[in-house]
Design an enzyme around this catalytic site. Sequence first.
Site, short mmCIF file in Angstrom:
data_model
loop_
_atom_site.label_atom_id
_atom_site.label_comp_id
_atom_site.label_asym_id
_atom_site.label_seq_id
_atom_site.Cartn_x
_atom_site.Cartn_y
_atom_site.Cartn_z
CG HIS A 3 25.78 2.55 3.15
ND1 HIS A 3 27.14 2.55 3.29
CD2 HIS A 3 25.53 2.07 1.91
CE1 HIS A 3 27.70 2.12 2.17
NE2 HIS A 3 26.75 1.81 1.32
CD GLU A 29 -5.39 -5.03 4.92
OE1 GLU A 29 -5.70 -5.11 3.72
OE2 GLU A 29 -5.49 -3.97 5.55
CE LYS A 88 -10.87 0.94 8.12
NZ LYS A 88 -11.53 0.23 7.04
O1 LIG Z 1 -10.41 1.04 -0.91
P1 LIG Z 1 -10.99 1.33 0.42
O2 LIG Z 1 -12.33 0.69 0.61
O3 LIG Z 1 -11.02 2.80 0.70
O4 LIG Z 1 -10.07 0.66 1.50
C1 LIG Z 1 -8.77 1.06 1.78
C2 LIG Z 1 -8.17 0.08 2.76
O5 LIG Z 1 -9.03 0.09 3.89
C3 LIG Z 1 -8.83 -0.85 4.92
O6 LIG Z 1 -7.79 -0.45 5.74
C4 LIG Z 1 -8.60 -2.24 4.43
O7 LIG Z 1 -8.12 -3.03 5.47
C5 LIG Z 1 -7.62 -2.27 3.28
O8 LIG Z 1 -7.58 -3.57 2.76
C6 LIG Z 1 -8.06 -1.31 2.21
O9 LIG Z 1 -7.17 -1.38 1.13
#
Ligand SMILES: O=P(O)(O)OC[C@H]1O[C@H](O)[C@H](O)[C@@H](O)[C@@H]1O
Length: 526
Positions: free
Chosen positions: A347, A318, A451
């Site tokens: 293995h 990331e 998303k």
């Molecule tokens: O901690 P949050 O805001 O719920 O985010 C959870 C995750 O969401 C996204 O996928 C980001 O790309 C991540 O970097 C992050 O760790």
Amino acid sequence: MSWDTYKALTFNFPAVELSLDLSRLGLPEGYIDSQRGAFAKAFAAMDELEKGAIANPDEGRMVGHYWLRDADLAPNEELKTTISSSVEKIKAFAAKVHSGEVKGSNGTFTDVLVIGIGGSALGPQFIAHALGVPSEDKAAIHFFDNTDPEGMDLALNAIGDRLGSTLSLVISKSGGTAETRNGMLEAQKAYSDMGLDFAKHAVAITGVDSKLDKVAVSEGWLERFEMWDWVGGRTSVLCAVGLVAAALQGIDIQALLDGASAMDKVTRAKSIEENPAALLALAWFYATNGKGEKDMVILPYKDRLLLFSRYLQQLIMESLGKEFDLDGNVVNQGIAVYGNKGSTDQHAYVQQLREGVPNFFATFIEVLKDRHGPSIDVEPGITAGDYLQGFLLGTREALGETGRQSITITTPEVSEATVANLIALYERAVGFYATLTNINAYHQPGVEAGKKAAGAAIELAKGIVGALESSKGTAMDAPTIAEKLGKPESTELVYKIALHMAANAKAGISKIDAENWYDAKFLILA
Ligand SMILES: O=P(O)(O)OC[C@H]1O[C@H](O)[C@H](O)[C@@H](O)[C@@H]1O
């Protein structure tokens, strides 16, 4: 490998009892010298970052994970106090939970359910697995790290009738992550099904005023811990995100912080050879041609470090997987990371590593101490642990014979200190590598696309239920439903979503099969 070459390219760091062996990488003579200019820039950029520069320009943010383990380094008094008081608050809260002063409806907390995803789960999971001892832990730890209903059922099943003494930690930096919200709602339902009040068993770890924070305030949750915008999710394990769960489990969080701080001191050295993070970044740069041309295979020969590769996947991919460099050029950077543990992998996929496509470099992680306590001999004078090391040395040799490159990191044992050493080592290496490749390691613009598309699928799902409900008793195939929704271009999505709905009898939707699967019809009975 000759003893002299080994000695020339193995770097020892007594302050953290770690050694880094680059002798099996094939570094050409003079390579380190050729990189001194680039590293001078990387060291300078890191200095600026640690002093509070806006090292994440796209989001206009400072990058402060190094301050978490040495609050005195934070750029202003307010931050120093915020960081140290947060650590004190975590310790005090854990002490109250352990003493039973803060308890659940059914008494002293026996279990902790962590609800989070990505950076809000991977670090806590790695620490819990690496350092937990089930018979000694002060709480058993469980995770909802996805929006998979069955995964949640499994975690709840492991908790069983102890939900009334289970503390739920809902962790989300942004406070708006859908999977975590879903996990929270599912947990809430599980508590209420047992006649328990979720709020009395819930703690939020999130940014102030986030959606999650507001829920925690309005419902009067047990406690809230703050998460700051200057700590990225993937580098958040040593703030409340990782520390609260670890402290509740009974892990020595001060030892974790001290371990990271010790590695930070070593990785501030301004000479490549004296800085293990610089050497690691240099090794990556050499092995991948500075373009991610080879994958990074992480092979810890230690069950406790099993989750390290998964943790590193997020930290590295990331951070480094970026379309643009800092000047806006398309670079499509990154290094793919995978791995499991040795000798188990021997293995499974080591066959391909040795003989197949040579598109990787391996990182062996060697832990010298086998176990607490003595070991039996499995052969005269030989223990299971001797075998574990033998397999590491043997696999490394076998890979070398076919020209596959490897790095070896050696650490004395798995402990709070060494786990934190590894975390801090890789965090800094990622930072250096990002400067070498001129990218922003601290944002993740690419994550949003998936998303958004998921959001569109959810909207479509709502439409499909509506369409079938308004034509109750009429069976329709996917093209007909899509047409009805005015979205013929989304027919494939309609088909996929309707299939899933029928499999779960959602809103009473059923499926009438056809000879050709794609002609299946969906309906809600009148
Ligand atoms: O901690 P949050 O805001 O719920 O985010 C959870 C995750 O969401 C996204 O996928 C980001 O790309 C991540 O970097 C992050 O760790």
